[in-house]
Scaffold this active site. Sequence first.
Site, mmCIF file in Angstrom:
data_model
loop_
_atom_site.group_PDB
_atom_site.id
_atom_site.type_symbol
_atom_site.label_atom_id
_atom_site.label_comp_id
_atom_site.label_asym_id
_atom_site.label_seq_id
_atom_site.Cartn_x
_atom_site.Cartn_y
_atom_site.Cartn_z
ATOM 1 N N GLU A 177 -7.265 -26.250 47.338
ATOM 2 C CA GLU A 177 -6.914 -25.582 48.584
ATOM 3 C C GLU A 177 -5.475 -25.896 48.937
ATOM 4 O O GLU A 177 -4.937 -26.919 48.522
ATOM 5 C CB GLU A 177 -7.856 -25.977 49.723
ATOM 6 N N CYS B 6 -12.931 -13.126 34.314
ATOM 7 C CA CYS B 6 -12.040 -12.041 33.901
ATOM 8 C C CYS B 6 -12.291 -10.721 34.618
ATOM 9 O O CYS B 6 -11.566 -9.760 34.398
ATOM 10 C CB CYS B 6 -12.147 -11.839 32.391
#
Length: 333
Positions: A96, A122
């Site tokens: 984060e 993907c």
Amino acid sequence: MHRNVALLSVATTIAPRITTSEEIDRRLQPALKRLRLPKGLLQRVAGVHERRNWAEGQAFDDAAVAAGKRALAQAGVDPSEVGLMINTSVTRKHLEPSVAVRIHHGLGLPSSATNFDIANACLGFVNGMTLAAQLIDSGQIKYAVIIDGEDADEIQTNTIERLGRPDIARKDFMSEFASLTLGSGAAAAVLGPADAHPEGHRILGGVTRAATQFNDLCVGSVDGMFTDAKALLKGGMELVVSAWTEAKRDWSWSSMDRYILHQVSDVHTNAIVKATGLDRTRVPLTYPSYGNVGPASIPITLSQEAERLVPGNRVLLMGVGSGLNTAMMEITW
């Protein structure tokens, strides 16, 4: 199905440094000799001859910002008009904050523009396009930027170093083989309302399907990507065929002008072409030169093929992501 959404632009940042498979072979030569494995596996089995890496000091998120700026300029959309920005990168420097906040700032987007990451291996870029299209259709936003930047340098280095250890067995080497096909790159797309952009490429819709019982067949981090290649290919093809068959109720995809596949390898591409009966001449390839650039593979391939597309061409985006998930999206050029 989407009612009023168009792809207005797609832009890329191609990583400048070329790493050849021959170079990786040279670095792995002691391991290949000890394990009695031949050179040239990446070229012969995967069809990957080169992949790209970033230059010294070049960051994947800066490259993504550059692609986003070009995409906005090509679309003629001012950053102040963007209501949503989705980052789909697998690569991240930390847990984060999100990668999206760095890109939101770099693009100079307004405070009112919602921004977040979507992580789905993907398939993230196509998933991001689908979500943005739904919000445009609902009238919640006018313009969206979908963006992705990938950096394969660290995983490449870690994998090569680990495969050189004397305790690595042949099966260990093959489980990490896919890591050596990865490449770096960035891409961005701008979506907006079709009725305001007749020059845009209409996004008609598509399908997604999941086979999450295969969630442990391809597991990756910066340390390495570990795959059960045989089981992954079998499960992936079963999922693709199932989704393709179900889609026939609402879609007709047997004679598209282009099939823009997620770029993995010769084995993966050949399997999809055979399983779905695609015309191989309508399947452009970028993995021989760029490797597998994760979620950026589909937009990079679409961007490179765009100059050969003409108005009215039907284009199908197709991909399988670790987990397993598959997605297919039709665009009218």
